[in-house]
Design a protein around this motif. Structure first.
Motif, PDB file in Angstrom:
ATOM      1  N   PRO A  21      31.944  65.403 -60.688  1.00  0.00           N
ATOM      2  CA  PRO A  21      31.592  64.072 -61.228  1.00  0.00           C
ATOM      3  C   PRO A  21      31.683  64.072 -62.748  1.00  0.00           C
ATOM      4  CG  PRO A  21      29.988  64.783 -59.578  1.00  0.00           C
ATOM      5  CD  PRO A  21      30.865  65.964 -59.871  1.00  0.00           C
ATOM      6  N   PRO A  22      32.074  62.946 -63.343  1.00  0.00           N
ATOM      7  CA  PRO A  22      32.239  62.909 -64.802  1.00  0.00           C
ATOM      8  C   PRO A  22      30.921  62.823 -65.566  1.00  0.00           C
ATOM      9  CG  PRO A  22      32.762  60.762 -63.854  1.00  0.00           C
ATOM     10  CD  PRO A  22      32.501  61.692 -62.699  1.00  0.00           C
ATOM     11  N   THR A  23      29.849  62.399 -64.899  1.00  0.00           N
ATOM     12  CA  THR A  23      28.579  62.200 -65.594  1.00  0.00           C
ATOM     13  C   THR A  23      27.636  63.370 -65.332  1.00  0.00           C
ATOM     14  OG1 THR A  23      27.609  60.979 -63.742  1.00  0.00           O
ATOM     15  CG2 THR A  23      28.824  59.710 -65.407  1.00  0.00           C
ATOM     16  N   LEU A  24      26.717  63.597 -66.267  1.00  0.00           N
ATOM     17  CA  LEU A  24      25.712  64.637 -66.089  1.00  0.00           C
ATOM     18  C   LEU A  24      24.798  64.314 -64.912  1.00  0.00           C
ATOM     19  CD1 LEU A  24      24.322  67.195 -67.079  1.00  0.00           C
ATOM     20  CD2 LEU A  24      22.990  65.779 -68.658  1.00  0.00           C
ATOM     21  N   SER A  29      23.036  65.864 -59.616  1.00  0.00           N
ATOM     22  CA  SER A  29      22.787  65.445 -58.236  1.00  0.00           C
ATOM     23  C   SER A  29      23.612  66.273 -57.261  1.00  0.00           C
ATOM     24  CB  SER A  29      23.114  63.956 -58.083  1.00  0.00           C
ATOM     25  OG  SER A  29      22.321  63.165 -58.956  1.00  0.00           O
ATOM     26  N   LEU A  30      24.868  66.572 -57.633  1.00  0.00           N
ATOM     27  CA  LEU A  30      25.717  67.383 -56.766  1.00  0.00           C
ATOM     28  C   LEU A  30      25.179  68.803 -56.646  1.00  0.00           C
ATOM     29  CD1 LEU A  30      28.288  67.603 -55.085  1.00  0.00           C
ATOM     30  CD2 LEU A  30      29.530  68.191 -57.177  1.00  0.00           C
ATOM     31  N   VAL A  31      24.686  69.362 -57.741  1.00  0.00           N
ATOM     32  CA  VAL A  31      24.103  70.711 -57.692  1.00  0.00           C
ATOM     33  C   VAL A  31      22.875  70.727 -56.798  1.00  0.00           C
ATOM     34  CG1 VAL A  31      22.924  72.455 -59.072  1.00  0.00           C
ATOM     35  CG2 VAL A  31      25.018  71.423 -59.925  1.00  0.00           C
ATOM     36  N   ALA A  32      22.008  69.716 -56.955  1.00  0.00           N
ATOM     37  CA  ALA A  32      20.820  69.645 -56.105  1.00  0.00           C
ATOM     38  C   ALA A  32      21.198  69.475 -54.642  1.00  0.00           C
ATOM     39  CB  ALA A  32      19.925  68.491 -56.562  1.00  0.00           C
ATOM     40  N   ALA A 192      15.635  60.508 -60.098  1.00  0.00           N
ATOM     41  CA  ALA A 192      14.835  61.283 -61.053  1.00  0.00           C
ATOM     42  C   ALA A 192      15.640  61.629 -62.297  1.00  0.00           C
ATOM     43  CB  ALA A 192      14.313  62.556 -60.377  1.00  0.00           C
ATOM     44  N   VAL A 193      16.892  62.065 -62.098  1.00  0.00           N
ATOM     45  CA  VAL A 193      17.725  62.414 -63.257  1.00  0.00           C
ATOM     46  C   VAL A 193      18.030  61.179 -64.092  1.00  0.00           C
ATOM     47  CG1 VAL A 193      19.982  63.317 -63.944  1.00  0.00           C
ATOM     48  CG2 VAL A 193      18.699  64.430 -62.110  1.00  0.00           C
ATOM     49  N   GLY A 194      18.273  60.060 -63.400  1.00  0.00           N
ATOM     50  CA  GLY A 194      18.526  58.824 -64.144  1.00  0.00           C
ATOM     51  C   GLY A 194      17.343  58.419 -65.000  1.00  0.00           C
ATOM     52  N   ARG A 195      16.136  58.530 -64.437  1.00  0.00           N
ATOM     53  CA  ARG A 195      14.946  58.200 -65.221  1.00  0.00           C
ATOM     54  C   ARG A 195      14.723  59.196 -66.341  1.00  0.00           C
ATOM     55  NH1 ARG A 195      11.308  54.615 -63.115  1.00  0.00           N
ATOM     56  NH2 ARG A 195       9.614  55.662 -64.218  1.00  0.00           N
TER      57      ARG A 195
END
Length: 459
Positions: A21-24, A29-32, A192-195
């Protein structure tokens, strides 16, 4: 072969980078999701292996229970093994084989090929269980009959399909639960990451806005978590750097505009005057001389101001040994016969880089050497608020009416004194000193000659 492998590695790496994914937020999220999937895979496999083993153990326990019930109908007290008749023979005889040694005493009706499996199991002796596939899967267990050593054995069979069906149902249920858990994990992680990254986006937008308008706002004034506080400190440093660069740029532009205007006006005036009517050779030569002097003055102004802009980075932290720096600076100038460089007390250090110390003291020492009659003295000593450097000469000094204009760019007490200069050295020295928390001042009470004092933070 090795060459092909080396060529494939960059291609695979590039392909994997494109899939990421291009975004952090997406990458975290992919790692989780990947971590949760691996963990759930291990737990699911372990759970289903234990469940299948437990269900098979329950089936074996049921077979042994039935074998124990059948064993109660077997009489081993005599010389021969006898099977007693009971009221529940029909129930007990279903899928049951009774052996005396290797001799088959009873078998269920329509046993067919399954009897051979029971014969082999009884012949091996002891308590054993096997799974046979004879017209469908069946589980068989052998159970010796306790007695006087007659060797009686009971073999019971059971259809394991209900147990396997239960295991399959548990597997499907666990896979469905895994899918739901993974979906919830991915959604909650993105949320959670977005917040968590929302303040970062806000800080980025604010930094962009503040840098564009040179705002005085800073992130250090806001309350943030420890990680974001460190990021805010870094952004504050970047904003301060941008503000400093913008200030230097405006200062350089203003200085160039202000300082170049006078010599350029002289050139234009001389050319206009020379073109009004024919001039003699001496007048033409004088005009050329004025234009040459004005051009040289413009060149000096440009060199001085551009040097100032180049050394703007010298305001970075650092220390300088004062006495060696002053002596090195004195060697490159054209000093009079008596130039003394001294320092009071123990070795002194200034809280500025050596190159910046030279840039601050150089204009003062150059002026002292230029106007001194016979001697110049440079003395460094410690002060309550840092260190100081005195530059003293025995020249004519600074006229009192001009003292207030001494540090204004482009101002000279006597432009016709026969010395070159654009009137930028002293303003430059003061500007550099103030950029590091120091100061350059002139002592009007010192006579004869002039005394300039450089104040700098101690190293």
């Amino acid at each position: 072969m090795n060459g092909t492998r080396h060529r494939l590695r960059p291609a695979v790496t590039t392909y994997l980078h494109r899939l990421a994914p291009p975004t952090l937020r997406g990458r975290l999220s992919l790692v989780a999701l990947t971590t949760a999937a691996l963990l759930m895979l291990v737990l699911t496999v372990a759970f289903n292996v234990v469940t299948r083993h437990r269900l098979q153990h329950q089936a074996d326990d049921e077979l042994r229970t039935r074998a124990a019930a059948v064993a109660t109908t077997i009489d081993t007290t005599g010389t021969t093994v006898r099977v007693l008749e009971t009221s529940n023979d029909a129930l007990l005889d279903a899928n049951v084989w009774i052996y005396a040694g290797r001799r088959l005493l009873e078998e269920p009706p329509n046993a067919g090929r399954l009897t051979r499996v029971a014969d082999a199991l009884a012949g091996r002796g002891g308590r054993r269980c096997v799974t046979a596939d004879v017209d469908g899967p069946l589980r068989l267990c052998s159970q010796p009959v306790s007695g006087d050593g007659s060797g009686a054995t009971v073999v019971t069979a059971l259809d394991p399909s209900p147990y396997r069906s239960s295991a399959d149902t548990l597997l499907l249920g666990s896979l469905a639960l895994d899918a739901v858990m993974l979906a919830c994990t991915y959604a909650l992680t993105r949320l959670a990451v977005g917040r968590a990254l929302r303040p970062v986006r806000t800080m980025t937008d604010q930094a962009t806005q503040w840098s564009a308008v040179a705002s005085e706002e800073r992130f250090g004034q806001m309350r943030h978590p420890a990680e974001l506080a460190r990021l805010g400190t870094s952004l504050d440093a970047i904003l301060d750097r941008i503000r400093t660069l913008l200030r230097h740029e405006r200062q350089l532009t203003g200085d160039l505009s202000h300082e170049l205007r006078t010599p350029l006006s002289r050139i234009i005036a001389e050319l206009d005057w020379w073109q009004t009517r024919p001039r003699t050779a001496d007048q033409t030569h004088a005009t050329h001389k004025v234009i040459a002097e004005a051009t040289q003055s413009m060149r000096t102004i440009c060199d001085t101001l551009l040097d100032d802009a180049r050394v703007g980075a010298l305001t970075a932290p650092g220390t300088a040994e004062i006495l060696p720096t002053l002596r090195r600076l004195a060697e490159v100038l054209d000093p009079p016969d008596h130039l003394t460089v001294a320092a009071d007390g123990p070795p002194l250090e200034a809280g500025v880089p050596p190159a910046l110390l030279e840039r601050i003291v150089s204009p003062l020492l150059t002026n002292a050497c230029r106007y001194a009659r016979s001697k110049v003295a440079v003395r460094a000593y410690r002060a309550p608020d840092g260190v100081r450097v005195d530059v003293i000469d025995d020249g004519p000094g600074v006229p009192l009416p001009f003292a207030e204009q001494l540090f204004e760019p482009g101002q000279r007490a006597d432009p016709g004194d026969g010395h070159s200069g654009a009137g930028l050295g002293l303003p430059l020295a003061r500007r550099l000193a103030r950029s590091v928390g120091g100061e350059v001042t002139y002592d009007p009470g010192h006579t004869p000659g002039a005394r300039f004092v450089v104040s700098l933070p101690a190293g």
